[in-house]
Design a protein around this motif. Sequence first.
Motif, PDB file in Angstrom:
ATOM      1  N   ASP A 436     -13.412   8.990  12.321  1.00 27.33           N
ATOM      2  CA  ASP A 436     -12.856  10.168  11.662  1.00 27.33           C
ATOM      3  C   ASP A 436     -11.338  10.218  11.812  1.00 27.33           C
ATOM      4  O   ASP A 436     -10.601  10.440  10.842  1.00 27.33           O
ATOM      5  CB  ASP A 436     -13.457  11.454  12.257  1.00 27.33           C
ATOM      6  N   VAL A 437     -10.883  10.023  13.042  1.00 32.04           N
ATOM      7  CA  VAL A 437      -9.440  10.113  13.323  1.00 32.04           C
ATOM      8  C   VAL A 437      -8.685   8.997  12.615  1.00 32.04           C
ATOM      9  O   VAL A 437      -7.704   9.241  11.898  1.00 32.04           O
ATOM     10  CB  VAL A 437      -9.187  10.060  14.839  1.00 32.04           C
ATOM     11  N   THR A 438      -9.148   7.769  12.801  1.00 33.55           N
ATOM     12  CA  THR A 438      -8.458   6.642  12.167  1.00 33.55           C
ATOM     13  C   THR A 438      -8.599   6.696  10.645  1.00 33.55           C
ATOM     14  O   THR A 438      -7.702   6.265   9.911  1.00 33.55           O
ATOM     15  CB  THR A 438      -9.022   5.316  12.691  1.00 33.55           C
ATOM     16  N   GLY A 439      -9.728   7.238  10.172  1.00 32.80           N
ATOM     17  CA  GLY A 439      -9.926   7.340   8.727  1.00 32.80           C
ATOM     18  C   GLY A 439      -8.903   8.241   8.069  1.00 32.80           C
ATOM     19  O   GLY A 439      -8.400   7.936   6.973  1.00 32.80           O
ATOM     20  N   LEU A 440      -8.571   9.350   8.724  1.00 31.92           N
ATOM     21  CA  LEU A 440      -7.550  10.249   8.173  1.00 31.92           C
ATOM     22  C   LEU A 440      -6.190   9.563   8.113  1.00 31.92           C
ATOM     23  O   LEU A 440      -5.443   9.715   7.139  1.00 31.92           O
ATOM     24  CB  LEU A 440      -7.467  11.516   9.021  1.00 31.92           C
ATOM     25  N   VAL A 441      -5.877   8.819   9.169  1.00 32.13           N
ATOM     26  CA  VAL A 441      -4.592   8.106   9.193  1.00 32.13           C
ATOM     27  C   VAL A 441      -4.542   7.092   8.051  1.00 32.13           C
ATOM     28  O   VAL A 441      -3.526   6.971   7.340  1.00 32.13           O
ATOM     29  CB  VAL A 441      -4.394   7.405  10.556  1.00 32.13           C
ATOM     30  N   ILE A 442      -5.629   6.347   7.855  1.00 30.18           N
ATOM     31  CA  ILE A 442      -5.674   5.365   6.770  1.00 30.18           C
ATOM     32  C   ILE A 442      -5.554   6.063   5.413  1.00 30.18           C
ATOM     33  O   ILE A 442      -4.801   5.625   4.526  1.00 30.18           O
ATOM     34  CB  ILE A 442      -6.978   4.545   6.840  1.00 30.18           C
ATOM     35  N   TYR A 443      -6.283   7.154   5.246  1.00 31.03           N
ATOM     36  CA  TYR A 443      -6.294   7.887   3.977  1.00 31.03           C
ATOM     37  C   TYR A 443      -4.901   8.361   3.591  1.00 31.03           C
ATOM     38  O   TYR A 443      -4.422   8.120   2.468  1.00 31.03           O
ATOM     39  CB  TYR A 443      -7.263   9.063   4.102  1.00 31.03           C
ATOM     40  N   PHE A 444      -4.229   9.037   4.518  1.00 26.84           N
ATOM     41  CA  PHE A 444      -2.915   9.573   4.194  1.00 26.84           C
ATOM     42  C   PHE A 444      -1.850   8.488   4.108  1.00 26.84           C
ATOM     43  O   PHE A 444      -0.875   8.625   3.367  1.00 26.84           O
ATOM     44  CB  PHE A 444      -2.515  10.636   5.222  1.00 26.84           C
ATOM     45  N   SER A 445      -2.028   7.413   4.839  1.00 30.20           N
ATOM     46  CA  SER A 445      -1.085   6.295   4.726  1.00 30.20           C
ATOM     47  C   SER A 445      -1.180   5.655   3.342  1.00 30.20           C
ATOM     48  O   SER A 445      -0.149   5.327   2.713  1.00 30.20           O
ATOM     49  CB  SER A 445      -1.364   5.252   5.812  1.00 30.20           C
ATOM     50  N   VAL A 446      -2.400   5.481   2.845  1.00 25.33           N
ATOM     51  CA  VAL A 446      -2.595   4.941   1.495  1.00 25.33           C
ATOM     52  C   VAL A 446      -2.017   5.902   0.460  1.00 25.33           C
ATOM     53  O   VAL A 446      -1.378   5.486  -0.524  1.00 25.33           O
ATOM     54  CB  VAL A 446      -4.094   4.684   1.237  1.00 25.33           C
ATOM     55  N   ALA A 447      -2.238   7.198   0.685  1.00 21.51           N
ATOM     56  CA  ALA A 447      -1.716   8.203  -0.257  1.00 21.51           C
ATOM     57  C   ALA A 447      -0.197   8.159  -0.315  1.00 21.51           C
ATOM     58  O   ALA A 447       0.407   8.289  -1.395  1.00 21.51           O
ATOM     59  CB  ALA A 447      -2.193   9.594   0.166  1.00 21.51           C
ATOM     60  N   LEU A 448       0.463   7.979   0.826  1.00 16.89           N
ATOM     61  CA  LEU A 448       1.928   7.912   0.844  1.00 16.89           C
ATOM     62  C   LEU A 448       2.437   6.730   0.032  1.00 16.89           C
ATOM     63  O   LEU A 448       3.489   6.805  -0.625  1.00 16.89           O
ATOM     64  CB  LEU A 448       2.418   7.797   2.295  1.00 16.89           C
ATOM     65  N   VAL A 449       1.690   5.635   0.081  1.00 19.43           N
ATOM     66  CA  VAL A 449       2.118   4.436  -0.660  1.00 19.43           C
ATOM     67  C   VAL A 449       1.883   4.604  -2.161  1.00 19.43           C
ATOM     68  O   VAL A 449       2.771   4.329  -2.980  1.00 19.43           O
ATOM     69  CB  VAL A 449       1.358   3.194  -0.129  1.00 19.43           C
ATOM     70  N   ILE A 450       0.700   5.071  -2.552  1.00 22.40           N
ATOM     71  CA  ILE A 450       0.349   5.122  -3.972  1.00 22.40           C
ATOM     72  C   ILE A 450       0.967   6.324  -4.684  1.00 22.40           C
ATOM     73  O   ILE A 450       1.399   6.231  -5.844  1.00 22.40           O
ATOM     74  CB  ILE A 450      -1.186   5.136  -4.122  1.00 22.40           C
ATOM     75  N   LEU A 451       1.004   7.455  -3.995  1.00 24.77           N
ATOM     76  CA  LEU A 451       1.471   8.702  -4.649  1.00 24.77           C
ATOM     77  C   LEU A 451       2.943   9.001  -4.434  1.00 24.77           C
ATOM     78  O   LEU A 451       3.424  10.069  -4.888  1.00 24.77           O
ATOM     79  CB  LEU A 451       0.635   9.895  -4.141  1.00 24.77           C
ATOM     80  N   ARG A 452       3.655   8.118  -3.749  1.00 22.92           N
ATOM     81  CA  ARG A 452       5.087   8.347  -3.539  1.00 22.92           C
ATOM     82  C   ARG A 452       5.836   8.377  -4.878  1.00 22.92           C
ATOM     83  O   ARG A 452       5.661   7.504  -5.719  1.00 22.92           O
ATOM     84  CB  ARG A 452       5.674   7.273  -2.642  1.00 22.92           C
ATOM     85  N   GLY A 453       6.630   9.403  -5.082  1.00 20.91           N
ATOM     86  CA  GLY A 453       7.398   9.551  -6.317  1.00 20.91           C
ATOM     87  C   GLY A 453       6.678  10.336  -7.383  1.00 20.91           C
ATOM     88  O   GLY A 453       7.254  10.650  -8.429  1.00 20.91           O
ATOM     89  N   THR A 454       5.374  10.647  -7.130  1.00 19.43           N
ATOM     90  CA  THR A 454       4.630  11.479  -8.098  1.00 19.43           C
ATOM     91  C   THR A 454       4.235  12.775  -7.421  1.00 19.43           C
ATOM     92  O   THR A 454       4.958  13.780  -7.494  1.00 19.43           O
ATOM     93  CB  THR A 454       3.393  10.722  -8.606  1.00 19.43           C
TER      94      THR A 454
END
Length: 456
Positions: A436-454
């Motif tokens: 659960d803990v590591t999953g949240l970190v992975i989720y938001f890290s991916v979001a920062l990469v893909i959604l950056r600038g949008t």
Amino acid sequence: MNEFTPVVAGDDAVAIARILANDHVADVVEALNREARDTAIELLCEMPFERLVEIFDQPELDGASDLAEALPRAKACKLLTAMSVDRAADILRELDEPTRSELLGGLVPPLRATLLSILGYPEGSAASIMTTEFVSVPSDWSVGRTLDYIRKVERTRETVYAIYIVDPDTHVLVRSTGLRRLITGEPDDPILSVAPDRAPVTVTPLTDRETLAQTISKYDLLAVPVVDHGKILGIVTIDDIIDTMIEETTEDAHRFGGMEALDEPYMKMSFLAMIKKRGGWLCALFISEMLTANAMQSYEGELEKAIVLTLFIPLIMSSGGNSGSQATSLVIRALALREIGLRDWWRVALRELPTGLVLGAMLGGVVGICRIALWQYMGFYDYGPHWPLIAATVGAALVGIVTFGSLSGSMLPFALKRIGFDPASASAPFVATLVDVTGLVIYFSVALVILRGTLL
């Protein structure tokens, strides 16, 4: 099965005991297990002694040590003398001092020495559950003499289906044979002529229960001899192994559920004892889950900018926990069956890594992305103009989280076993908390990469 009332006294207890004396012993034990302790003791005191021995010889009798302790001392000593040695040792092992010493002191010296010898071995070892009541004959006997001997001692032996042949001078185990081969031989034939021409399968006194079970299963044995320096100390029969493995499997099931193993039947466990068994683990897991809140606080800014990301947090967390629990269950079972060992961790890792990637792609690419696209096109929910990027974030995150869950879930049992803990302690709730803990970190890290600038 005859039903009887829980509260009995005097003549009623005698009448009920007489009724139970005619039932199958397994049914009697089941009935006694349903009764209150005082009622069970009263019924046992009215039982014929031979029936009492049969009842206490059943491993399924709950609280056998407490019931034996409640009997008059003379009757309890007589009971222990008449019981099978291994079962008597089980009862004595659960008794506290000075009761244990008092009962041992009331036994004849040979039996007392045998029981003390068994009690001296670690609990769960082969010697701790063996019985010394087995059939052994010298190697210079004939088939006919052996059969005559079995007829005389049959009622005092745990089993007569396995006959152990020893050297007449050194008493070292030479061969073993089954009753079937014995009765097909001629009476004048030497006993060695009907025994298989190979060394018997044996275990050492300190062999653990799992190895015992695997040995009996592998060689299709009814019993296995416990041998020390060539001399047979006792035997472990298949019914003893079944009883101990059921107990061990129950303990593993409790631990895997995220709690301490229960040492009493569920319905007889007191309220406070149940709280104690479950509360500690729940507190530990709750404290661990607090790390989830810390992880979300670290990404508070991102959540404020893209609140839509919170919709998929339960999906992300449950998928990682489920994949980790699957991997943990498979590895624990494989370790228990000795299909894999500690040295195979890297092979398991290489197997779980591509498995996690494929499973993650199935969940993220096929289910996750398609679900978001379908909801968007069908008008069930509007994820906004950047919904393809949100779908890509969820899909990519699921690939990473499921892969991490599979890999960490499969490696955790190895780590626990390496440092000396029971791999079953890698419970499903514990694995889920970690992922659960590591999953949240992975989720938001991916979001920062893909959604950056949008959105971010």
